[in-house]
Design an enzyme around this catalytic site. Structure first.
Site, PDB file in Angstrom:
ATOM      1  N   TYR A  19       0.821  -1.217   0.000  1.00  0.00           N
ATOM      2  CA  TYR A  19       0.000   0.000   0.000  1.00  0.00           C
ATOM      3  C   TYR A  19       0.852   1.263   0.000  1.00  0.00           C
ATOM      4  O   TYR A  19       0.549   2.227   0.710  1.00  0.00           O
ATOM      5  CB  TYR A  19      -0.917   0.040   1.238  1.00  0.00           C
ATOM      6  CG  TYR A  19      -1.684  -1.230   1.496  1.00  0.00           C
ATOM      7  CD1 TYR A  19      -2.523  -1.755   0.527  1.00  0.00           C
ATOM      8  CD2 TYR A  19      -1.569  -1.896   2.706  1.00  0.00           C
ATOM      9  CE1 TYR A  19      -3.238  -2.919   0.764  1.00  0.00           C
ATOM     10  CE2 TYR A  19      -2.285  -3.066   2.954  1.00  0.00           C
ATOM     11  CZ  TYR A  19      -3.108  -3.568   1.978  1.00  0.00           C
ATOM     12  OH  TYR A  19      -3.812  -4.720   2.215  1.00  0.00           O
ATOM     13  N   TYR A 146     -14.118  -5.124   4.101  1.00  0.00           N
ATOM     14  CA  TYR A 146     -12.791  -5.506   3.605  1.00  0.00           C
ATOM     15  C   TYR A 146     -12.598  -6.994   3.851  1.00  0.00           C
ATOM     16  O   TYR A 146     -12.779  -7.468   4.973  1.00  0.00           O
ATOM     17  CB  TYR A 146     -11.675  -4.719   4.317  1.00  0.00           C
ATOM     18  CG  TYR A 146     -10.311  -5.210   3.898  1.00  0.00           C
ATOM     19  CD1 TYR A 146      -9.724  -4.758   2.712  1.00  0.00           C
ATOM     20  CD2 TYR A 146      -9.621  -6.174   4.638  1.00  0.00           C
ATOM     21  CE1 TYR A 146      -8.501  -5.250   2.287  1.00  0.00           C
ATOM     22  CE2 TYR A 146      -8.400  -6.664   4.211  1.00  0.00           C
ATOM     23  CZ  TYR A 146      -7.851  -6.199   3.041  1.00  0.00           C
ATOM     24  OH  TYR A 146      -6.629  -6.694   2.618  1.00  0.00           O
ATOM     25  N   ASP A 240     -16.587 -13.240   8.293  1.00  0.00           N
ATOM     26  CA  ASP A 240     -15.133 -13.089   8.192  1.00  0.00           C
ATOM     27  C   ASP A 240     -14.656 -12.517   9.532  1.00  0.00           C
ATOM     28  O   ASP A 240     -14.727 -11.317   9.769  1.00  0.00           O
ATOM     29  CB  ASP A 240     -14.809 -12.150   7.022  1.00  0.00           C
ATOM     30  CG  ASP A 240     -13.314 -11.914   6.868  1.00  0.00           C
ATOM     31  OD1 ASP A 240     -12.542 -12.387   7.727  1.00  0.00           O
ATOM     32  OD2 ASP A 240     -12.927 -11.245   5.891  1.00  0.00           O
ATOM     33  N   LYS A 270      -5.075 -13.772  11.160  1.00  0.00           N
ATOM     34  CA  LYS A 270      -4.431 -12.748  12.000  1.00  0.00           C
ATOM     35  C   LYS A 270      -3.953 -13.243  13.383  1.00  0.00           C
ATOM     36  O   LYS A 270      -2.838 -13.665  13.512  1.00  0.00           O
ATOM     37  CB  LYS A 270      -5.338 -11.536  12.106  1.00  0.00           C
ATOM     38  CG  LYS A 270      -5.511 -10.850  10.732  1.00  0.00           C
ATOM     39  CD  LYS A 270      -5.664  -9.354  10.805  1.00  0.00           C
ATOM     40  CE  LYS A 270      -5.326  -8.712   9.475  1.00  0.00           C
ATOM     41  NZ  LYS A 270      -6.461  -8.470   8.584  1.00  0.00           N
TER      42      LYS A 270
HETATM   43  C1  PLP Z   1      -6.729  -8.771   7.170  1.00  0.00           C
HETATM   44  C2  PLP Z   1      -8.036  -9.249   6.751  1.00  0.00           C
HETATM   45  C3  PLP Z   1      -8.183 -10.113   5.648  1.00  0.00           C
HETATM   46  C4  PLP Z   1      -7.023 -10.517   4.778  1.00  0.00           C
HETATM   47  O1  PLP Z   1      -6.055 -11.240   5.467  1.00  0.00           O
HETATM   48  P1  PLP Z   1      -4.584 -11.354   4.849  1.00  0.00           P
HETATM   49  O2  PLP Z   1      -3.895 -12.308   5.760  1.00  0.00           O
HETATM   50  O3  PLP Z   1      -4.008  -9.974   4.905  1.00  0.00           O
HETATM   51  O4  PLP Z   1      -4.710 -11.851   3.469  1.00  0.00           O
HETATM   52  C5  PLP Z   1      -9.445 -10.557   5.337  1.00  0.00           C
HETATM   53  N1  PLP Z   1     -10.511 -10.202   6.061  1.00  0.00           N
HETATM   54  C6  PLP Z   1     -10.414  -9.383   7.126  1.00  0.00           C
HETATM   55  C7  PLP Z   1     -11.631  -9.039   7.908  1.00  0.00           C
HETATM   56  C8  PLP Z   1      -9.176  -8.866   7.495  1.00  0.00           C
HETATM   57  O5  PLP Z   1      -9.084  -8.030   8.529  1.00  0.00           O
END
Ligand code: PLP
Length: 427
Positions: A19, A146, A240, A270
């Protein structure tokens, strides 16, 4: 700046940053080590990490329990392919995740990053219908959302958001709407779904907090409404939880449990390994899993990342789950939230500040327009705190082990940085 390390000066021309406009980029800070909540820079300075390395390092850096687990795994079986072979840590982890998640979210598919976990969730949902002879491959997704940076995940992100708007037209076409926040909006969304009957595979949402879209919160009502709509229109509901899952919100380990809503598919990443190794999981309910059971080999889930279920990653994740069990992370998360509420409140009265909000261990100061990221970031670094503003917000998602003194420093620095900017630009 003092003399930089040799590796840094030599490698800098070659590393393409995330980014980042490389022509005008401020030089990144070389970090030589980290411990607890502190990063040590090459010039000897220490910074309190207010972001947990993109929300992952929940137990702090170099937690001895995770370190020991990775070390043990490295010395016995660092990695082995999951196709046709099995290893202990992946199997233990799957059983533990299934037990922690509500209902019959019992079937764990591993991958190596959050974006891929979401790709897998989308593929699972679409193929669930294809396996029944129904071609339903689109998704309902939300403004401010996102879900990753790969092409399919970009298509379910906010379409006007800067990171991905460039690719408009080149992406899969999805149905993008505002999150329903009241019964009238739920009803309107129901009518829209009626008009798209038979097209959609499912609904994908970041439950309770939209993270990278600007740290925007919503209530359990929204998720309950989405569950009702999914049921009424026979759509799969994907949560997600890559950001919000694993204690970040304080009230429970997962947002789906906080909201009392049972999704069909959940994604995690994460904080899963406590920010040590890349690992992600897509967890499906029994109904979804059974939709792939068949005499037809083509009904199998056709996915398999090389490093899926990496043994060191799974060992780290198991150790991370031990810590969630043994140490009071949820309580710490709530305590951090209460402190942030109190300490960030003074920013509310500053000119140029639109909103101050806290949910769990997430603290946000939202400005009136695009945040002067470099300026705010430099002001925080000068005061010993690592923060990375984006869009219109300066925010913190500290490691959940951060103590009161360090939270006070993070929050005070945030308010000071914004005050300085406000005084200079707003008079
Ligand atoms: C960070 C994130 C992703 C993507 O994860 P990466 O490991 O960076 O590919 C997808 N969904 C959410 C909600 C996120 O915070």
């Amino acid at each position: 700046m003092t003399q930089q390390p040799d590796w840094y000066t030599r490698g800098r021309r070659h590393v393409w940053l995330p980014y980042t406009q490389m022509q005008t980029v401020r030089p990144p800070l070389p970090v030589t080590s980290a411990k607890g909540v502190r990063l040590t820079l090459a010039d000897g300075r220490e910074l309190v990490d207010g972001i947990s390395s993109w929300w992952a390092t929940v137990h702090g850096y170099r937690h001895p329990h995770i370190e020991a687990a990775i070390q043990r795994q490295l010395e016995t079986l660092p990695h082995v392919m999951l196709g046709g072979l099995a290893h202990e840590q992946a199997y233990i982890l799957a059983e533990r995740l299934a037990a922690m998640l509500p209902g019959d979210l019992n079937h764990v598919f591993y991958s190596d990053s959050g974006s891929v976990a979401v790709e897998v969730a989308m593929k699972m949902a679409a193929q669930f219908w294809l396996n029944q002879g129904q071609r339903r491959v689109k998704f309902l997704c939300f403004r401010g959302g996102y879900h990753g940076d790969t092409f399919a995940t970009m298509s379910v992100c906010d379409p006007d958001e800067g990171m991905h708007s460039l690719f408009k037209g080149a992406l899969l076409e999805q149905l993008v709407v505002d999150l329903p926040r009241n019964p009238a909006q739920e009803a309107a969304l129901g009518e829209l779904l009626d008009r798209h009957r038979g097209e959609l595979a499912g609904i994908i949402v970041e439950p309770l907090v939209q993270g990278a879209g600007g740290m925007v919160f919503h209530d359990a009502f929204t998720l309950q409404a989405l569950r009702r709509l999914a049921d009424a229109h026979d759509l799969l509901l994907i949560f997600d939880e890559i950001f919000v899952g694993l204690a970040r919100l304080g009230d429970d380990m997962f947002a789906c449990r906080i909201a009392g809503v049972q999704p069909d598919i959940v994604t995690l990443s994460k904080a899963l390994t406590g920010g040590t190794l890349p690992l992600a999981a897509t967890i499906a309910s029994a109904r979804i899993y059974e939709g792939f059971l068949s005499d037809d080999p083509l009904h199998a889930l056709m996915h398999g990342p090389t490093y899926m279920g990496n043994a060191m990653g799974c060992a780290a994740a198991n150790a991370s789950l031990d810590l969630f069990e043994q140490e009071p992370r949820l309580e710490q998360s709530r305590t951090i939230g209460r402190q942030l509420e109190r300490l960030l409140a003074p920013a509310r009265d500053l000119s140029g500040v639109r909103d101050v909000r806290v949910r769990g261990a997430i603290g946000v100061i939202q400005l009136d327009g695009t945040a002067p990221a470099d300026l705010l970031s430099a002001a925080c670094i000068a005061r010993g705190v690592w923060l990375r503003p984006f869009r219109d917000i300066l925010y913190t998602t500290p490691p959940l082990i951060t103590n009161e003194a360090d939270i006070t420093q993070i929050a005070t620095v945030m308010v000071e940085a914004v005050t300085e900017w406000s005084n200079e630009t707003r008079g």
